[in-house]
Design an enzyme around this catalytic site. Structure first.
Site, PDB file in Angstrom:
ATOM      1  N   ARG A 548       0.859  -1.176   0.000  1.00  0.00           N
ATOM      2  CA  ARG A 548       0.000   0.000   0.000  1.00  0.00           C
ATOM      3  C   ARG A 548       0.902   1.234   0.000  1.00  0.00           C
ATOM      4  O   ARG A 548       2.074   1.159   0.380  1.00  0.00           O
ATOM      5  CB  ARG A 548      -0.901   0.020   1.233  1.00  0.00           C
ATOM      6  N   LYS A 573      -2.300  -1.778   7.966  1.00  0.00           N
ATOM      7  CA  LYS A 573      -3.747  -1.653   8.093  1.00  0.00           C
ATOM      8  C   LYS A 573      -4.282  -2.727   9.034  1.00  0.00           C
ATOM      9  O   LYS A 573      -3.920  -3.892   8.930  1.00  0.00           O
ATOM     10  CB  LYS A 573      -4.404  -1.798   6.716  1.00  0.00           C
ATOM     11  N   HIS A 638      -1.943   2.464  -5.903  1.00  0.00           N
ATOM     12  CA  HIS A 638      -2.510   1.176  -5.492  1.00  0.00           C
ATOM     13  C   HIS A 638      -2.553   0.178  -6.645  1.00  0.00           C
ATOM     14  O   HIS A 638      -2.689  -1.027  -6.414  1.00  0.00           O
ATOM     15  CB  HIS A 638      -3.915   1.392  -4.920  1.00  0.00           C
ATOM     16  N   ARG A 641      -0.021  -2.549  -6.271  1.00  0.00           N
ATOM     17  CA  ARG A 641      -0.455  -3.633  -5.381  1.00  0.00           C
ATOM     18  C   ARG A 641      -1.427  -4.565  -6.110  1.00  0.00           C
ATOM     19  O   ARG A 641      -1.323  -5.791  -5.985  1.00  0.00           O
ATOM     20  CB  ARG A 641      -1.102  -3.007  -4.144  1.00  0.00           C
TER      21      ARG A 641
END
Length: 705
Positions: A548, A573, A638, A641
């Site tokens: 991230r 997270k 992102h 990812r």
């Protein structure tokens, strides 16, 4: 001077082998100064001890360090108390470990240590002893079985020695008992063998044969998730009970409502902690092992919101009341938010209550200025309203709690007292277990809602008003709408005790978007678009590890393990740590980058050494590189990812391993990428292709006239 004891024993602390030095703390004492002077000593706040690096000769070393002290006795794990100075220390005491075990021990002041070799654990039964309980809980090892008043620990010899030292440090004797002789006195005082969850048998043998496959999958998931031993032991105990209670049922296909009914039944007899552990153990199986969607068990009757009344200092309440014309309204707000007198008591206050805080009640801080201010309010109220009997009256009659409550609500709305609303709600939210972000979202959403209705009190806002407000916000994202509804449900149902109609408060349909990603050719072109090492590595590491943007920003130099080709992602997270990949093909570029840029703390730093690289800079890097190679669709960090997960699945990697590398709590999140990597897209042709091949469309051969 009395005898002073020092307990010395090996411990494992933060992955290191250390020697603990525990004693009764006395500031500036010679013993404390000697302990603080030990080389390389550190203090553990969780264990409450000083500790030094492990050394094989620690007994001799500690004796030498404290040899000049008089009246000090050093105790080592085996309990051989040794006086440091023979002149005053007295003779050594004998360890209670030599006490012969009894076949059916009963708690009589000795701590029982029950050795359960079959399950590779030991149990500690010490009856009611708060000080020992506190010390053991600070080790953050094992778990407490409330029904047996017994600690359970994994069978670790060093941990065993540490617990013995804690027991002796509490001035208690102990005895060791083998599991085959195990009999404990339960809280009701009756002797008997431990219950079925404590029997000395292998866990998989304690469930019916029909559940062996389920148990094996459950156990394998613990290994894959790298759960701690204590968590594993807690979860398996409660999950085993869940299986036994549901014997004969198809466990893997139980519906949500069947599981909810079971948990609801357990809530009738379990403590809050045990119920929470039961729910966690069951959710672990269905969400982590089977990959079901997240389940929520809202047992609201067990989670009452604490509705503490706001208290405001005198200078603040005085400033607030300065904008209110009515002396009666000022008086009511003063009594509620500064004096904190309950509404029921307020209803009974007589009209001549000017001396209330010198006879019956007391103002916070005994503020004389506040008392004079109150007396002035009473005098002004009497002149304006001429009460007959009570200080606060409703059309000449005594207020009831309900009428006074309504009056207070109308005052808050009439004067649009936003500050009172905000601070009262902040106080209530602070008493919940919600995260700071959730509290902030709830408060922000609800204050915007109240502002729209000109700060009318929520008890006067109807379901139709709420529906209309939600309709006006339909253009907002589904996530934003759900956040608003969650806030409304909290404040209306839990704070103001008003149920919301499902007919008027409807959640938006859930959106299903496929994540956008780069092809491998696109990524290769992007990385070749610049020769700037830092820019290349931001993109390359983000992609090669599936990070991230915050994880790229927070990546520290110490988190990069070139020997094992992996990165350590700390406190990501969901407050989780994990390991992920670091490509061996990036080693050379990474080392050149370190030599050139010389970062101090973080892999990617801003203009100031030791500061994090900004999100805007990283985003601009990727967008600029993508634009340079002709990629014109919307690009964001992102996507690196998304590309990592998609390409791993395209390579045929097991989805559970991809889940772990990505740090997804639920496998459902990872399964989004399987829609992208669907074999059907590669093997099934469009009917348009067949039409072209059979008709020759587009070949330039026109039809005959």
């Amino acid at each position: 001077m009395g005898m002073r004891e020092v307990f010395v024993y090996p411990i494992h602390h933060r992955g290191q082998h250390r020697i603990a030095v525990r004693y009764r703390y006395a500031p500036e004492s010679e013993l404390d100064k000697s302990a603080r002077s030990l080389p390389n000593r550190l203090f553990s706040s969780t264990k409450g001890v000083w500790h030094i690096p492990y050394r094989a000769d620690y007994r001799t070393y500690i004796r030498e360090a404290f040899k000049e002290l008089e009246g000090v006795v050093i105790k080592f794990p085996e309990g051989d108390a040794e006086p440091v100075n023979e002149k005053t220390a007295g003779s050594p005491t004998r360890s209670s470990s030599n006490i012969s075990p009894s076949n059916s021990p009963v708690y009589d002041g000795k701590v029982q240590i029950l050795i359960d070799k079959a399950n590779k654990r030991f149990l500690v039964y010490h009856g009611y002893h708060p000080d020992l309980y506190r010390k053991i809980s600070h080790t953050q090892q094992g778990f407490w079985m409330q029904d047996k008043r017994t600690w359970s620990f994994p069978g670790n010899n060093e941990l065993f020695l540490e617990i013995i030292s804690l027991i002796e440090g509490a001035g208690m004797q102990w005895e060791k008992i083998l599991a085959e002789n195990l009999r404990v006195r339960n809280p009701k005082g009756k002797e008997g063998p431990v219950n079925r969850e404590e029997k000395a048998v292998k866990p998989e043998k304690s469930v019916p044969s029909s559940f062996r496959k389920i148990w094996k999958s459950y156990d394998e998931t613990f290994t894959l998730k790298r759960m701690s031993t204590s968590t594993r032991e807690i979860y398996t105990g409660f999950f085993r009970k869940f299986l036994l209670d549901n014997e004969g049922k198809d466990i893997e296909n139980l519906t949500y409502h069947e599981i909810y009914d079971y948990i609801k039944g357990e809530s009738e007899r379990l403590s809050d902690i045990a119920l929470g552990q039961t729910i966690a153990a069951i959710k672990f199986f269905y969400e982590r092992t089977l990959g079901r969607e997240k389940m929520y068990f809202n047992l609201s009757d067990r989670r009452e919101v604490k509705k503490t009344i706001l208290w405001m200092p005198f200078h603040e309440i005085k400033t607030l009341l300065a904008g209110i014309d009515s002396p009666g309204d000022r008086l009511l707000l003063f009594l509620v938010y500064h004096a904190n007198i309950g509404l029921r008591e307020m209803c009974a206050l007589e009209s001549d209550a000017a001396d209330l805080f010198s006879t019956q009640y007391q103002l916070p801080g005994k503020n004389r200025e506040a008392e004079k201010y109150y007396q002035g309010l009473v005098e002004m109220t009497a002149k304006v309203y001429r009460q007959r009997e009570f200080l606060l009256e409703n059309k000449g009659k005594q207020h009831t709690v309900e009428t006074l409550k309504v009056k207070l609500y109308r005052i808050l709305g009439y004067y649009r007292l936003e500050e009172l609303y905000r601070r009262q709600y902040e106080l209530i939210l602070s008493e919940t277990s919600y995260s700071r972000d959730t509290q902030k979202n709830y408060l922000g959403n609800f204050m915007r809602f109240l502002r729209f209705f000109n700060f009318k009190h929520p008890v006067f806002i109807s379901d139709e008003d709420i529906r209309d407000y939600l309709v006006l916000n339909r253009e907002k994202s589904a996530a934003h709408q759900n956040s608003m509804i969650n806030a409304f449900k909290f404040f209306f149902e839990k704070v103001h005790n008003q149920s919301l109609s499902r007919k008027h408060v409807m959640r938006p349909r859930k959106s299903h978007y496929l994540p956008d990603y780069f092809s491998q050719q696109e990524l290769s072109d992007i990385l070749e678009a610049t020769e700037n090492l830092k820019h290349q590595l931001v993109v390359a590491i983000g992609y090669s590890a599936g990070l991230r943007r915050q994880e790229i920003q927070n990546l520290r130099l110490v988190d990069v393990d070139l020997d094992r080709n992996r990165l350590f992602i700390k406190n990501s997270k969901g407050k989780k740590d994990r390991y992920t990949l670091f490509s061996k093909h990036l080693h050379e570029k990474y080392l050149l980058y370190l030599e050139k840029e010389k970062p101090k703390v973080y892999v990617f730093e801003g203009n100031v050494a030791g500061s994090k690289y900004s999100f805007s800079s990283m985003s601009a890097i990727l967008k600029g590189m993508a634009k340079a190679v002709g990629i014109h669709r919307t690009v964001h960090l992102h996507m690196l990812r998304h590309s990592f997960a998609t390409h791993l699945l395209e390579d045929g990697k097991d989805i559970r391993y991809v889940q772990e590398l990505m740090g997804h709590k639920s496998i459902k999140t990872t399964e989004r990428y399987t829609h992208i990597v669907n074999d059907a897209l590669n093997t099934v042709s469009s009917p348009f292709d067949r039409m072209v091949s059979e008709t020759g469309f587009g070949s330039g051969k026109g039809r005959s006239p």
